[in-house]
Design a protein around this motif. Structure first.
Motif, mmCIF file in Angstrom:
data_model
loop_
_atom_site.group_PDB
_atom_site.id
_atom_site.type_symbol
_atom_site.label_atom_id
_atom_site.label_comp_id
_atom_site.label_asym_id
_atom_site.label_seq_id
_atom_site.Cartn_x
_atom_site.Cartn_y
_atom_site.Cartn_z
ATOM 1 N N TRP A 199 38.866 -0.252 11.555
ATOM 2 C CA TRP A 199 38.035 -1.447 11.744
ATOM 3 C C TRP A 199 38.804 -2.700 11.351
ATOM 4 O O TRP A 199 38.731 -3.735 12.024
ATOM 5 N N SER A 200 39.524 -2.630 10.242
ATOM 6 C CA SER A 200 40.295 -3.786 9.775
ATOM 7 C C SER A 200 41.373 -4.157 10.780
ATOM 8 O O SER A 200 41.597 -5.341 11.065
ATOM 9 N N SER A 201 42.040 -3.156 11.314
ATOM 10 C CA SER A 201 43.079 -3.399 12.315
ATOM 11 C C SER A 201 42.478 -3.988 13.584
ATOM 12 O O SER A 201 43.044 -4.921 14.176
ATOM 13 N N HIS A 249 49.319 -8.135 31.205
ATOM 14 C CA HIS A 249 48.156 -8.377 30.346
ATOM 15 C C HIS A 249 48.243 -7.522 29.089
ATOM 16 O O HIS A 249 48.798 -6.417 29.112
ATOM 17 N N HIS A 250 47.657 -8.035 27.999
ATOM 18 C CA HIS A 250 47.794 -7.320 26.736
ATOM 19 C C HIS A 250 46.961 -6.051 26.661
ATOM 20 O O HIS A 250 47.191 -5.214 25.790
ATOM 21 N N TYR A 251 46.046 -5.831 27.580
ATOM 22 C CA TYR A 251 45.336 -4.549 27.556
ATOM 23 C C TYR A 251 46.290 -3.390 27.827
ATOM 24 O O TYR A 251 46.068 -2.272 27.366
ATOM 25 N N LEU A 252 47.400 -3.660 28.525
ATOM 26 C CA LEU A 252 48.380 -2.596 28.785
ATOM 27 C C LEU A 252 49.025 -2.098 27.497
ATOM 28 O O LEU A 252 49.263 -0.900 27.325
ATOM 29 N N TRP A 253 49.309 -3.040 26.568
ATOM 30 C CA TRP A 253 49.854 -2.620 25.277
ATOM 31 C C TRP A 253 48.808 -1.803 24.522
ATOM 32 O O TRP A 253 49.153 -0.838 23.826
ATOM 33 N N LEU A 304 42.614 -0.635 20.544
ATOM 34 C CA LEU A 304 41.258 -0.844 21.038
ATOM 35 C C LEU A 304 40.943 -2.335 21.152
ATOM 36 O O LEU A 304 40.347 -2.781 22.138
ATOM 37 N N ALA A 305 41.366 -3.126 20.180
ATOM 38 C CA ALA A 305 41.124 -4.574 20.229
ATOM 39 C C ALA A 305 41.834 -5.213 21.419
ATOM 40 O O ALA A 305 41.274 -6.099 22.083
ATOM 41 N N LEU A 306 43.057 -4.788 21.699
ATOM 42 C CA LEU A 306 43.798 -5.340 22.839
ATOM 43 C C LEU A 306 43.081 -5.055 24.158
ATOM 44 O O LEU A 306 43.073 -5.885 25.067
ATOM 45 N N ILE A 357 31.915 -10.235 19.517
ATOM 46 C CA ILE A 357 32.895 -9.209 19.142
ATOM 47 C C ILE A 357 33.451 -9.498 17.753
ATOM 48 O O ILE A 357 33.673 -8.579 16.962
ATOM 49 N N SER A 358 33.653 -10.763 17.434
ATOM 50 C CA SER A 358 34.136 -11.109 16.096
ATOM 51 C C SER A 358 33.124 -10.686 15.039
ATOM 52 O O SER A 358 33.500 -10.135 13.992
ATOM 53 N N ALA A 359 31.854 -10.930 15.290
ATOM 54 C CA ALA A 359 30.814 -10.533 14.336
ATOM 55 C C ALA A 359 30.752 -9.021 14.190
ATOM 56 O O ALA A 359 30.660 -8.497 13.071
#
Length: 158
Positions: free
Chosen positions: A31-33, A66-70, A102-104, A132-134
């Motif tokens: 979660w922190s990551s 796009h960063h979703y690929l990473w 997952l965040a990417l 998403i931030s919340a």
């Protein structure tokens, strides 16, 4: 001042080890990551869009990557480790890589959903970012609950 910071850091580490079992520690790390990566990616993409800072889009042969690929790459690596089984000593990099990957992906979910680059479209962008931030912050807080309660008790005494 350095002694207080060192003491606080040691207390956080002790609380993390003593209040959470290994599975819960992995959840907190993940979660922190996720939260840290999502926040960093939002900041980096805003700086790229506004032409500020050292960051630029990644291009390969003129095609924007796009960063979703990473993120997919990180999740594929974590998945490969999971498929292999628990024969290796657990390591913090696994939940950290999972949360970051997952965040990417989540950060560019609209692109994946519509298959159109709507990343900077005005409609709903702010609410998605805030939502998403919340969720990230609340998830991290809930997962780390025992550590946070212990630290609150400890620092209230001092």
């Amino acid at each position: 001042m350095t002694t207080k910071i060192t003491g606080a850091a040691e207390e956080v580490q002790a609380a993390f080890r003593e209040e959470l079992n290994p599975a819960r520690r992995n959840v907190v790390l993940s979660w922190s990551s996720f939260t840290a990566t999502f926040a960093a990616v939002r900041g980096i993409t805003y700086s790229i869009k506004n032409g500020r800072g050292p960051f630029r889009n990644v291009l390969i042969g003129g095609t924007h990557i796009h960063h979703y690929l990473w993120g997919i790459g990180l999740l594929a690596g974590v998945g490969g480790m999971a498929v292999r089984g628990n024969t290796l000593k657990p390591h913090a990099t696994v939940p950290l890589a999972y949360g970051a990957g997952l965040a990417l992906i989540v950060d560019e979910f609209a692109l994946l959903l519509d298959l159109k680059d709507v990343y900077w479209a005005e409609e709903g962008r702010v609410s998605v970012d805030l939502g998403i931030s919340a969720i990230s912050a609340v998830g991290t807080g809930l997962a780390a609950g025992p550590v946070l309660r212990r630290l609150a008790r400890t620092f209230r005494r001092h």
